[in-house]
Design a protein around this motif. Structure first.
Motif, PDB file in Angstrom:
ATOM      1  N   THR A 197       0.840  -1.189   0.000  1.00 21.30           N
ATOM      2  CA  THR A 197       0.000   0.000   0.000  1.00 21.30           C
ATOM      3  C   THR A 197       0.880   1.246   0.000  1.00 21.30           C
ATOM      4  O   THR A 197       2.097   1.174   0.100  1.00 21.30           O
ATOM      5  CB  THR A 197      -0.917   0.026   1.239  1.00 21.30           C
ATOM      6  N   ASP A 198       0.243   2.396  -0.078  1.00 23.55           N
ATOM      7  CA  ASP A 198       0.957   3.673  -0.028  1.00 23.55           C
ATOM      8  C   ASP A 198       0.416   4.472   1.152  1.00 23.55           C
ATOM      9  O   ASP A 198      -0.770   4.760   1.222  1.00 23.55           O
ATOM     10  CB  ASP A 198       0.747   4.446  -1.334  1.00 23.55           C
ATOM     11  N   PRO A 228     -10.230   9.302  -7.778  1.00 22.10           N
ATOM     12  CA  PRO A 228      -9.304   8.628  -8.693  1.00 22.10           C
ATOM     13  C   PRO A 228      -8.587   7.458  -8.030  1.00 22.10           C
ATOM     14  O   PRO A 228      -8.353   6.423  -8.666  1.00 22.10           O
ATOM     15  CB  PRO A 228      -8.316   9.738  -9.076  1.00 22.10           C
ATOM     16  N   VAL A 229      -8.240   7.582  -6.759  1.00 26.31           N
ATOM     17  CA  VAL A 229      -7.511   6.521  -6.057  1.00 26.31           C
ATOM     18  C   VAL A 229      -8.345   5.251  -5.970  1.00 26.31           C
ATOM     19  O   VAL A 229      -7.852   4.146  -6.221  1.00 26.31           O
ATOM     20  CB  VAL A 229      -7.091   7.002  -4.655  1.00 26.31           C
ATOM     21  N   LEU A 230      -9.591   5.398  -5.606  1.00 27.96           N
ATOM     22  CA  LEU A 230     -10.453   4.215  -5.464  1.00 27.96           C
ATOM     23  C   LEU A 230     -10.626   3.496  -6.800  1.00 27.96           C
ATOM     24  O   LEU A 230     -10.604   2.266  -6.862  1.00 27.96           O
ATOM     25  CB  LEU A 230     -11.800   4.623  -4.880  1.00 27.96           C
ATOM     26  N   TYR A 240      -2.672   2.366  -4.354  1.00 30.57           N
ATOM     27  CA  TYR A 240      -2.339   3.732  -3.945  1.00 30.57           C
ATOM     28  C   TYR A 240      -2.941   4.115  -2.592  1.00 30.57           C
ATOM     29  O   TYR A 240      -2.373   4.921  -1.862  1.00 30.57           O
ATOM     30  CB  TYR A 240      -2.809   4.712  -5.015  1.00 30.57           C
ATOM     31  N   ALA A 241      -4.096   3.574  -2.260  1.00 34.18           N
ATOM     32  CA  ALA A 241      -4.711   3.870  -0.966  1.00 34.18           C
ATOM     33  C   ALA A 241      -3.852   3.268   0.154  1.00 34.18           C
ATOM     34  O   ALA A 241      -3.112   2.302  -0.084  1.00 34.18           O
ATOM     35  CB  ALA A 241      -6.124   3.288  -0.913  1.00 34.18           C
ATOM     36  N   VAL A 277      -8.925  -1.246   1.530  1.00 32.25           N
ATOM     37  CA  VAL A 277      -7.700  -1.918   1.104  1.00 32.25           C
ATOM     38  C   VAL A 277      -7.612  -3.305   1.729  1.00 32.25           C
ATOM     39  O   VAL A 277      -7.179  -4.266   1.084  1.00 32.25           O
ATOM     40  CB  VAL A 277      -6.466  -1.081   1.476  1.00 32.25           C
ATOM     41  N   ASP A 278      -8.040  -3.426   2.978  1.00 33.21           N
ATOM     42  CA  ASP A 278      -8.016  -4.728   3.647  1.00 33.21           C
ATOM     43  C   ASP A 278      -8.885  -5.735   2.890  1.00 33.21           C
ATOM     44  O   ASP A 278      -8.514  -6.908   2.731  1.00 33.21           O
ATOM     45  CB  ASP A 278      -8.507  -4.581   5.086  1.00 33.21           C
TER      46      ASP A 278
END
Length: 499
Positions: free
Chosen positions: A11-12, A157-159, A188-189, A250-251
């Protein structure tokens, strides 16, 4: 001899201090299960609290003062091997799926193929007009200074980018491959913009309590630049709610990828190795600071979890470790040739022991983190001609952590993390003997002159590469994701702050 497959889920900007497996705030059942099935490092740190330096340090196992890379506008030389090259030599197919933040013509650095593009610019020149068209109201919110301009629940945009990355990863894992694989799935999230899926934002908006430290003030002149003075209670609460919502999202994605990887390994007939890591954290409102670039725990600490072939289950180790240790550890686990002359070290001894806790192991272990702060008043993200820097160094030894910057030693910060895990009270003035000892460690570890000299050389190189791209009249953006839909270019449905 058959080699185990490897999957690194990266992840970021996820601080593990917001996660179920660290006992706080975010619902992360898949990450928690990964900890139960493997070994987690509760005291893992980045080597530099910024994306590109941290990621290139991770791949090369070299500290930033040995690469000269301290900014996001930089690249690893293509003659610097990464741990991926060692895996290729050992017979692996190395695959990049999504984000790694490579700049310039070399978009591989040991990856044999890339199956999903990056979300951020891949060139030295920034295509600002294109980015504004593609991102709309979110254009500036990818930067820490403007990250709180849009906060809420809905689309971003990230999602959308992360959905694209996960779909490509699942597609790749659904097919057989001849060689053992080392695959990096890079999302990215939970990096800002601070927008989570609508339902999750609402969930955490109701649940979130502001950290006591959100009103703390810093007296350090170099750190004051990161304070957003106009951040009110709703801003901090909204950013944190979105951040936690993105972490839970993200999980869920990590769970899907791990399930697919497990099925892939079953079909291959051998248990694989699964690793979860991030490049750095996010202060997310502490001291009215957002993002990274400081040595505070929520900025510098990272998650690091291994599970799978030969790795001890349900084990938590408290030995301080570094992001630079990832490559040497994986190479050790699969019995590949080690990297040469690197700063990272293998952690396999912690992974192979059977005890649940090894808090007493490596009592003398020291971990450090570096950064360069601009001291000339210039834009830290712009062209850096004639830039001046202060070398920052974090040293963690036992429960103590020192944060020091050259030329600003009178403002040194020293914390006892056992008594003060949120770093609210520096003991630099009240514990002179400890401060003296930690400063002595810093002198032994720090490389200020080397770091600054290398960075100035890289500054000039970046200027030349930008000029070269402009002279060509065109730049190659074929590996940058540009498919953000129009519905994710406007304020989210739930909008705490918007443009």
């Amino acid at each position: 001899m058959q080699k185990p497959d490897i999957l690194i889920f990266m992840t970021d900007q996820h601080t593990p201090l917001y996660s179920g497996f660290m006992g706080v705030k975010a619902d992360t059942p898949n990450m928690d299960k990964l900890c139960e099935d493997g070994t987690s490092f509760s005291e893992a740190y980045t080597s530099c609290p910024l994306c590109v330096p941290a990621r290139l340090s991770m791949l090369s196992a070299l500290r930033s003062s040995n690469t000269g890379i301290f900014t996001n506008l930089d690249a690893l030389p293509d003659v610097t091997p990464t741990f991926l090259h060692n895996l290729v030599e050992a017979g692996y197919e190395t695959v990049l799926c999504g984000r790694m933040h490579f700049i310039g013509k070399d978009q591989r650095h040991g990856f044999m193929k890339r199956i999903a593009k990056d979300i951020t610019p891949v060139t030295w020149s920034r295509p600002f007009e294109k980015l504004h068209k593609e991102r709309g109201v979110f254009t500036r919110t990818f930067g820490a200074r403007w990250s709180t301009e849009v906060i809420g629940g809905g689309e971003s945009p990230v999602l959308h980018y992360d959905e694209y990355v996960i779909s490509r990863a699942l597609e790749y894992l659904s097919k057989p491959h001849d060689k053992p694989i080392c695959m990096v799935v890079g999302v990215y999230a939970p990096h800002f913009p601070y927008v989570a899926p609508e339902e999750l934002f609402g969930k955490y908006w109701e649940r979130t309590e502001l950290p006591d430290s959100w009103l703390d003030e810093t007296e350090h002149p170099l750190l004051k630049r990161y304070v957003q003075q106009d951040a009110d209670e709703d801003t901090v609460r909204g950013a944190l709610a979105a951040y936690l919502g993105m972490i839970e999202n993200v999980d869920l994605q990590l769970g899907k990828v791990r399930d697919a990887f497990d099925r892939y390994c079953i079909n291959r007939g051998m248990e694989g190795i699964f690793c979860y890591i991030s490049d750095h954290g996010d202060l997310c409102g502490d001291r009215k600071m957002f993002g990274k670039q400081t040595f505070f725990e929520k900025s510098a600490k990272i998650p690091l979890i291994f599970a799978g072939n030969g790795i001890a289950k349900n084990k938590k180790t408290y030995t301080p470790v570094s992001i630079m240790d990832l490559g040497p550890t994986l190479l050790d686990l699969v019995e590949a040739r080690p990297m040469m002359d690197v700063d990272g070290k293998s952690l396999s001894v912690h992974l192979k022991t059977s005890s649940v806790y090894d808090k007493e192991d490596d009592k003398e272990s020291i971990v450090y983190c570096e950064f360069l702060e601009r001291t000339d008043g210039g834009n830290p993200h712009g062209i850096r001609e004639n830039a001046e820097y202060s070398y920052g160094l974090m040293v963690r030894y036992k429960q103590y952590k020192l944060m020091t910057y050259t030329g600003y030693e009178e403002y040194d910060l020293l914390y006892d993390l056992e008594k003060d895990p949120e770093e609210r009270t520096s003991i630099a003035a009240t514990q002179p003997e400890i401060l003296k000892f930690m400063r002595e460690l810093a002198v032994k570890i720090g490389q200020p002159d080397k770091a600054i000299k290398l960075q100035k050389k890289h500054d000039r190189a970046a200027e030349l590469f930008i000029a070269y791209e402009k002279a060509l009249g065109s730049i190659d953006e074929s590996e940058r994701w540009q498919d953000n839909p129009e519905t994710a270019r406007i304020n989210p449905k739930i909008c705490v702050r918007g443009l």
